[in-house]
Design an enzyme around this catalytic site. Structure first.
Site, mmCIF file in Angstrom:
data_model
loop_
_atom_site.group_PDB
_atom_site.id
_atom_site.type_symbol
_atom_site.label_atom_id
_atom_site.label_comp_id
_atom_site.label_asym_id
_atom_site.label_seq_id
_atom_site.Cartn_x
_atom_site.Cartn_y
_atom_site.Cartn_z
ATOM 1 N N LYS A 81 1.404 1.591 9.832
ATOM 2 C CA LYS A 81 1.812 1.671 8.452
ATOM 3 C C LYS A 81 0.934 2.670 7.696
ATOM 4 O O LYS A 81 1.269 3.096 6.619
ATOM 5 C CB LYS A 81 1.655 0.274 7.779
ATOM 6 C CG LYS A 81 2.386 -0.834 8.515
ATOM 7 C CD LYS A 81 2.321 -2.158 7.750
ATOM 8 C CE LYS A 81 1.381 -3.150 8.342
ATOM 9 N NZ LYS A 81 1.618 -3.671 9.682
ATOM 10 N N GLY A 82 -0.206 3.009 8.284
ATOM 11 C CA GLY A 82 -1.229 3.778 7.570
ATOM 12 C C GLY A 82 -0.766 5.094 6.988
ATOM 13 O O GLY A 82 -1.177 5.481 5.895
ATOM 14 N N GLU B 136 -0.178 11.563 10.733
ATOM 15 C CA GLU B 136 -1.106 10.462 11.025
ATOM 16 C C GLU B 136 -2.029 10.201 9.844
ATOM 17 O O GLU B 136 -2.314 11.105 9.052
ATOM 18 C CB GLU B 136 -1.950 10.810 12.258
ATOM 19 C CG GLU B 136 -1.435 10.216 13.556
ATOM 20 C CD GLU B 136 -1.666 8.696 13.655
ATOM 21 O OE1 GLU B 136 -1.821 8.020 12.616
ATOM 22 O OE2 GLU B 136 -1.691 8.205 14.791
ATOM 23 N N ASP B 137 -2.515 8.971 9.749
ATOM 24 C CA ASP B 137 -3.508 8.668 8.721
ATOM 25 C C ASP B 137 -4.888 9.174 9.157
ATOM 26 O O ASP B 137 -5.606 9.787 8.387
ATOM 27 C CB ASP B 137 -3.547 7.165 8.394
ATOM 28 C CG ASP B 137 -3.683 6.267 9.629
ATOM 29 O OD1 ASP B 137 -3.684 6.790 10.769
ATOM 30 O OD2 ASP B 137 -3.792 5.044 9.458
ATOM 31 N N ASP C 234 -9.018 9.464 15.439
ATOM 32 C CA ASP C 234 -10.371 8.995 15.708
ATOM 33 C C ASP C 234 -10.720 9.337 17.162
ATOM 34 O O ASP C 234 -11.133 10.451 17.455
ATOM 35 C CB ASP C 234 -10.413 7.494 15.409
ATOM 36 C CG ASP C 234 -11.796 6.907 15.426
ATOM 37 O OD1 ASP C 234 -12.740 7.602 15.030
ATOM 38 O OD2 ASP C 234 -11.948 5.742 15.831
ATOM 39 N N ASP D 133 -6.588 0.750 6.233
ATOM 40 C CA ASP D 133 -6.805 -0.667 5.931
ATOM 41 C C ASP D 133 -8.026 -1.230 6.636
ATOM 42 O O ASP D 133 -8.548 -0.650 7.591
ATOM 43 C CB ASP D 133 -5.592 -1.484 6.395
ATOM 44 C CG ASP D 133 -5.540 -1.623 7.913
ATOM 45 O OD1 ASP D 133 -5.507 -0.575 8.597
ATOM 46 O OD2 ASP D 133 -5.581 -2.763 8.421
ATOM 47 N N ARG E 235 -5.017 -0.703 1.625
ATOM 48 C CA ARG E 235 -4.171 0.476 1.844
ATOM 49 C C ARG E 235 -3.753 1.109 0.517
ATOM 50 O O ARG E 235 -3.521 2.310 0.427
ATOM 51 C CB ARG E 235 -2.891 0.090 2.600
ATOM 52 C CG ARG E 235 -3.106 -0.370 4.023
ATOM 53 C CD ARG E 235 -1.757 -0.449 4.730
ATOM 54 N NE ARG E 235 -1.802 -1.229 5.963
ATOM 55 C CZ ARG E 235 -2.162 -0.749 7.143
ATOM 56 N NH1 ARG E 235 -2.554 0.506 7.258
ATOM 57 N NH2 ARG E 235 -2.161 -1.515 8.218
HETATM 58 P P1 IMP Z 1 -7.508 6.519 17.768
HETATM 59 O O1 IMP Z 1 -7.506 7.959 17.331
HETATM 60 O O2 IMP Z 1 -6.559 6.244 18.897
HETATM 61 O O3 IMP Z 1 -8.886 6.010 18.033
HETATM 62 O O4 IMP Z 1 -6.930 5.572 16.657
HETATM 63 C C1 IMP Z 1 -6.847 5.855 15.354
HETATM 64 C C2 IMP Z 1 -6.351 4.596 14.667
HETATM 65 O O5 IMP Z 1 -7.415 3.661 14.486
HETATM 66 C C3 IMP Z 1 -5.829 4.942 13.307
HETATM 67 O O6 IMP Z 1 -4.445 5.191 13.320
HETATM 68 C C4 IMP Z 1 -6.211 3.724 12.483
HETATM 69 O O7 IMP Z 1 -5.173 2.770 12.546
HETATM 70 C C5 IMP Z 1 -7.439 3.171 13.159
HETATM 71 N N1 IMP Z 1 -8.689 3.626 12.493
HETATM 72 C C6 IMP Z 1 -9.633 4.429 13.019
HETATM 73 N N2 IMP Z 1 -10.657 4.619 12.149
HETATM 74 C C7 IMP Z 1 -10.347 3.921 11.048
HETATM 75 C C8 IMP Z 1 -11.028 3.739 9.770
HETATM 76 O O8 IMP Z 1 -12.112 4.269 9.477
HETATM 77 N N3 IMP Z 1 -10.388 2.940 8.866
HETATM 78 C C9 IMP Z 1 -9.189 2.349 9.114
HETATM 79 N N4 IMP Z 1 -8.523 2.498 10.281
HETATM 80 C C10 IMP Z 1 -9.098 3.279 11.249
HETATM 81 MG MG MG Z 2 -2.828 4.345 12.593
#
Ligand code: IMP
Ligand code: MG
Length: 174
Positions: A42-43, A98-99, A102, A158, A164
């Site tokens: 949802k981000g 994407e939000d 990471d 979130d 959010r």
């Molecule tokens: P990754 O890149 O697969 O590690 O995942 C990224 C996802 O982890 C994002 O879409 C978010 O849902 C969640 N996420 C990573 N860092 C944060 C943060 O600092 N705050 C909130 N959600 C986060």
């Molecule tokens: Mg996400």
């Protein structure tokens, strides 16, 4: 309600200004084409709607939902589609929105999945990028902000589904 915020990283005004810049970049890059923005629930919804309103080429919107969980050893990286797109992306110019990127596991999975559906092109636009934690190398075409290695909330991001709806991005108190 006062959220348990340590400090604000990006204000509403900074976010609006930066989204305008990125939207202008996308408008230039996709001149004469029709874009399909794909948001990851949802981000990214909060970012996607602001971005879409600033883009000046024709835009279609679709969403997909994912669930990610750790494997038995506790390592991240297991992602699956929980709600698929409503429409085909075959032959379309797709920008995945994407939000935050990471570790990169989520994005790699989504890119592999979408690339297999024969879009004409496939690019990535992320609101936040935490490059310092990247495990999987993924190409990001457009980013609004690079952030430090701290957990952040707001503007779609979130903590246990809360915060959010904050208009700014902030570091949560540890
Ligand atoms: P990754 O890149 O697969 O590690 O995942 C990224 C996802 O982890 C994002 O879409 C978010 O849902 C969640 N996420 C990573 N860092 C944060 C943060 O600092 N705050 C909130 N959600 C986060
Ligand atoms: Mg996400």
């Amino acid at each position: 309600m006062t959220p348990p915020i340590e400090r604000i990283l990006f204000t509403e005004e900074e976010i609006a200004a930066r989204i305008r810049e990125v939207a202008a970049q996308i408008t230039r890059d996709y001149q004469g084409r029709t874009l399909k923005l794909i948001g990851v629930l949802k981000g990214s919804v909060f970012f996607l709607t602001e971005l879409a309103r600033r883009i000046e080429v024709p835009v279609k919107v679709d969403f997909l939902g994912i669930s990610s969980f750790s494997n038995r050893s506790g390592a991240p990286g297991v992602v699956r589609i929980a709600k698929d797109l409503d429409e085909s992306i075959e032959g379309e110019d797709v920008v995945l929105v994407e939000d935050i990127v990471d570790t990169g596991f989520t994005l790699r999975y989504l890119l592999q999945t979408l690339a297999g559906r024969a879009p004409n092109s496939l690019a990535v636009c992320t609101f936040l990028d935490r490059n310092s934690r990247r495990i999987v190398q993924v190409h990001v075409d457009y980013r609004c902000f690079e952030i430090p290695d701290r957990f952040v909330v707001g503007f779609g991001l979130d903590h246990n589904q809360l915060y959010r709806n904050l208009g700014y991005v902030a570091v949560l108190k540890p």
